[in-house]
Scaffold this motif. Structure first.
Motif, PDB file in Angstrom:
ATOM      1  N   PRO A  70       2.070 -40.458 -32.987  1.00  0.00           N
ATOM      2  CA  PRO A  70       0.818 -39.734 -33.215  1.00  0.00           C
ATOM      3  C   PRO A  70       0.714 -38.362 -32.576  1.00  0.00           C
ATOM      4  CG  PRO A  70       0.517 -41.338 -31.479  1.00  0.00           C
ATOM      5  CD  PRO A  70       1.915 -41.549 -32.013  1.00  0.00           C
ATOM      6  N   ASN A 115       6.421 -37.411 -28.699  1.00  0.00           N
ATOM      7  CA  ASN A 115       6.712 -38.715 -29.274  1.00  0.00           C
ATOM      8  C   ASN A 115       8.078 -39.186 -28.776  1.00  0.00           C
ATOM      9  OD1 ASN A 115       4.379 -39.105 -30.976  1.00  0.00           O
ATOM     10  ND2 ASN A 115       5.187 -37.457 -32.265  1.00  0.00           N
ATOM     11  N   THR A 117       0.587 -46.298 -28.041  1.00  0.00           N
ATOM     12  CA  THR A 117      -0.492 -47.154 -27.562  1.00  0.00           C
ATOM     13  C   THR A 117      -0.359 -47.256 -26.049  1.00  0.00           C
ATOM     14  OG1 THR A 117      -0.431 -48.394 -29.629  1.00  0.00           O
ATOM     15  CG2 THR A 117      -1.527 -49.450 -27.759  1.00  0.00           C
ATOM     16  N   ILE A 148      -7.548 -44.528 -37.179  1.00  0.00           N
ATOM     17  CA  ILE A 148      -6.096 -44.609 -37.184  1.00  0.00           C
ATOM     18  C   ILE A 148      -5.612 -45.027 -38.568  1.00  0.00           C
ATOM     19  CG2 ILE A 148      -5.874 -47.033 -36.493  1.00  0.00           C
ATOM     20  CD1 ILE A 148      -3.627 -46.143 -34.616  1.00  0.00           C
ATOM     21  N   MET A 170       2.356 -41.989 -38.537  1.00  0.00           N
ATOM     22  CA  MET A 170       0.973 -42.051 -38.129  1.00  0.00           C
ATOM     23  C   MET A 170       0.200 -40.920 -38.788  1.00  0.00           C
ATOM     24  SD  MET A 170       0.872 -44.616 -36.233  1.00  0.00           S
ATOM     25  CE  MET A 170      -0.857 -44.316 -35.888  1.00  0.00           C
ATOM     26  N   TYR A 217      -3.672 -38.918 -38.433  1.00  0.00           N
ATOM     27  CA  TYR A 217      -4.964 -38.731 -37.783  1.00  0.00           C
ATOM     28  C   TYR A 217      -5.678 -37.577 -38.468  1.00  0.00           C
ATOM     29  CZ  TYR A 217      -3.953 -41.742 -33.771  1.00  0.00           C
ATOM     30  OH  TYR A 217      -3.679 -42.802 -32.955  1.00  0.00           O
ATOM     31  N   ASP A 273      -9.125 -46.776 -31.417  1.00  0.00           N
ATOM     32  CA  ASP A 273      -8.063 -46.463 -32.370  1.00  0.00           C
ATOM     33  C   ASP A 273      -7.964 -44.976 -32.665  1.00  0.00           C
ATOM     34  OD1 ASP A 273     -10.507 -46.308 -33.623  1.00  0.00           O
ATOM     35  OD2 ASP A 273      -9.976 -47.596 -35.320  1.00  0.00           O
ATOM     36  N   THR A 274      -8.219 -44.143 -31.652  1.00  0.00           N
ATOM     37  CA  THR A 274      -8.114 -42.701 -31.848  1.00  0.00           C
ATOM     38  C   THR A 274      -7.151 -42.113 -30.832  1.00  0.00           C
ATOM     39  OG1 THR A 274      -9.837 -41.931 -30.303  1.00  0.00           O
ATOM     40  CG2 THR A 274     -10.567 -42.720 -32.477  1.00  0.00           C
ATOM     41  N   ILE A 275      -6.775 -40.869 -31.054  1.00  0.00           N
ATOM     42  CA  ILE A 275      -5.814 -40.205 -30.172  1.00  0.00           C
ATOM     43  C   ILE A 275      -6.502 -39.533 -28.993  1.00  0.00           C
ATOM     44  CG2 ILE A 275      -5.822 -37.980 -31.385  1.00  0.00           C
ATOM     45  CD1 ILE A 275      -2.786 -37.892 -30.977  1.00  0.00           C
ATOM     46  N   GLN A 307      -5.881 -45.655 -25.658  1.00  0.00           N
ATOM     47  CA  GLN A 307      -5.910 -44.915 -26.922  1.00  0.00           C
ATOM     48  C   GLN A 307      -4.782 -45.361 -27.848  1.00  0.00           C
ATOM     49  OE1 GLN A 307      -5.813 -41.843 -24.183  1.00  0.00           O
ATOM     50  NE2 GLN A 307      -7.757 -42.808 -23.756  1.00  0.00           N
ATOM     51  N   ASN A 308      -4.929 -45.013 -29.109  1.00  0.00           N
ATOM     52  CA  ASN A 308      -3.910 -45.275 -30.144  1.00  0.00           C
ATOM     53  C   ASN A 308      -3.677 -46.774 -30.364  1.00  0.00           C
ATOM     54  OD1 ASN A 308      -3.431 -42.449 -30.318  1.00  0.00           O
ATOM     55  ND2 ASN A 308      -1.936 -42.563 -28.682  1.00  0.00           N
ATOM     56  N   ASP A 317      -3.929 -50.068 -32.617  1.00  0.00           N
ATOM     57  CA  ASP A 317      -4.023 -50.411 -34.039  1.00  0.00           C
ATOM     58  C   ASP A 317      -4.869 -51.680 -34.173  1.00  0.00           C
ATOM     59  OD1 ASP A 317      -3.741 -50.898 -36.708  1.00  0.00           O
ATOM     60  OD2 ASP A 317      -1.600 -51.358 -36.632  1.00  0.00           O
TER      61      ASP A 317
END
Length: 306
Positions: free
Chosen positions: A59, A69, A103, A195, A204, A206, A232-234, A264-265, A267
């Motif tokens: 993400p 990442n 996550t 997400i 991913m 967003y 479920d957000t960044i 965060q992140n 699912d």
């Protein structure tokens, strides 16, 4: 606007609540009795993984410099230890990534302001070696009852509008829809629907602006004695923020003032669909992060068991 922030901060401050040396904050609500009671949420035995895939297509989009990442490198491929291919051979790999890339949980030392760290830890405890106080390794094993507050579904939408600021009324409405009461020591998971897992390649997606928590939800979480909260957000909180002159105030309220751990992140899609089908919005949640010593955050592979 800072006066409003200061007022809320004074309402929710937990400094000294669990002693002057405390580094675990609201996780102190997770007592052995709370964990035992959480076992009662397991009814069918179905389990739901809540972590997004760890890959270079994760993400992170460059919003935070250096938070990359995962970059995975093969070190060995079918390498014979003795030089004889008919004896033991191994394949091995390594990874470089931001600890908050996928996550994850944020540590309480992840955010600071005015030289303030949770519970008055000295700012000098933050060095090039990381967080000597309030680091991610202070979480320890984390198992308790989880509660899903599906705010998007409670509002009758697939996902909340970009830039939507969650309110206490939204949290109450989602709890009412799920027929669940948030208890002391619970971990609250909030679904915005933001997400998106594009399963072709597990990439991913967003959108920005992003929905998320508003400053006004902090007293709600404080009053319910929530142990930790994830969504479920960044960004976690509404972005862009509520006030131009006060960036990321929810991070400051949660991590610095309350000692409330943020995730965060996460699912939450498959879990939310199952909760909507059977009407059970509570579950046993295992969510222990990797114990990086002095880490400012750490990846976690949470599992909800219903």
């Amino acid at each position: 606007m800072r006066a409003e922030f200061t007022h809320v901060a004074e309402q929710v401050n937990n400094w000294g609540r669990w002693g002057d040396d405390d580094e675990r904050g609201t996780l102190n609500f997770v007592t052995p009795e709370v964990v035992k009671a959480a076992m009662g949420s397991v009814r069918s035995g179905r389990s739901f993984p809540l972590a997004i895939p760890l890959s270079s297509d994760g993400p992170q989009i460059g919003m935070i410099p250096g938070r990359i990442n995962p970059l995975k490198t093969m070190l060995l491929i079918n390498d014979p230890m003795t030089g004889n291919i008919d004896e033991f051979c191994t394949s091995d790999d390594s990874v470089v990534m931001g600890l908050q890339a996928g996550t994850h949980w944020d540590s309480l030392a992840h955010a600071t302001y005015s030289n303030r760290i949770y519970n008055g830890a000295p700012i000098s405890s933050l060095t090039t070696r990381g967080a000597a106080k309030c680091g991610i390794d202070k979480i320890g094993p984390l198992v308790t009852r989880g509660v899903l507050l599906d705010v998007a579904r409670a509002k009758g939408v697939d996902k909340l509008d970009p830039g939507y600021a969650l309110t206490p009324a939204d949290l109450d409405a989602a709890a009412e829809m799920g027929k669940v009461t948030v208890r002391s020591g619970d971990i609250v998971l909030v679904r915005t629907g933001q997400i998106t897992l594009l399963h072709a390649g597990d990439k991913m997606g967003y959108t920005f602006p992003s929905p998320g928590f508003s400053m006004q939800t902090a007293p709600w979480l404080h009053a319910h004695e929530v142990a930790a909260v994830a969504n479920d957000t960044i960004v976690f909180e509404v972005f862009p923020g509520e006030y131009e002159d006060l960036p990321l105030p929810v991070h400051l309220l949660h991590l610095v003032e309350m000692g409330l751990w943020q995730g965060q992140n996460w699912d939450l899609e498959k879990l939310a669909a199952d909760c909507a089908e059977d009407g059970q919005y509570d579950f046993l949640l295992t969510a222990t992060p990797e114990p990086f010593v002095a880490g400012l955050g750490a990846p976690v592979a949470p599992v909800a068991v219903k």
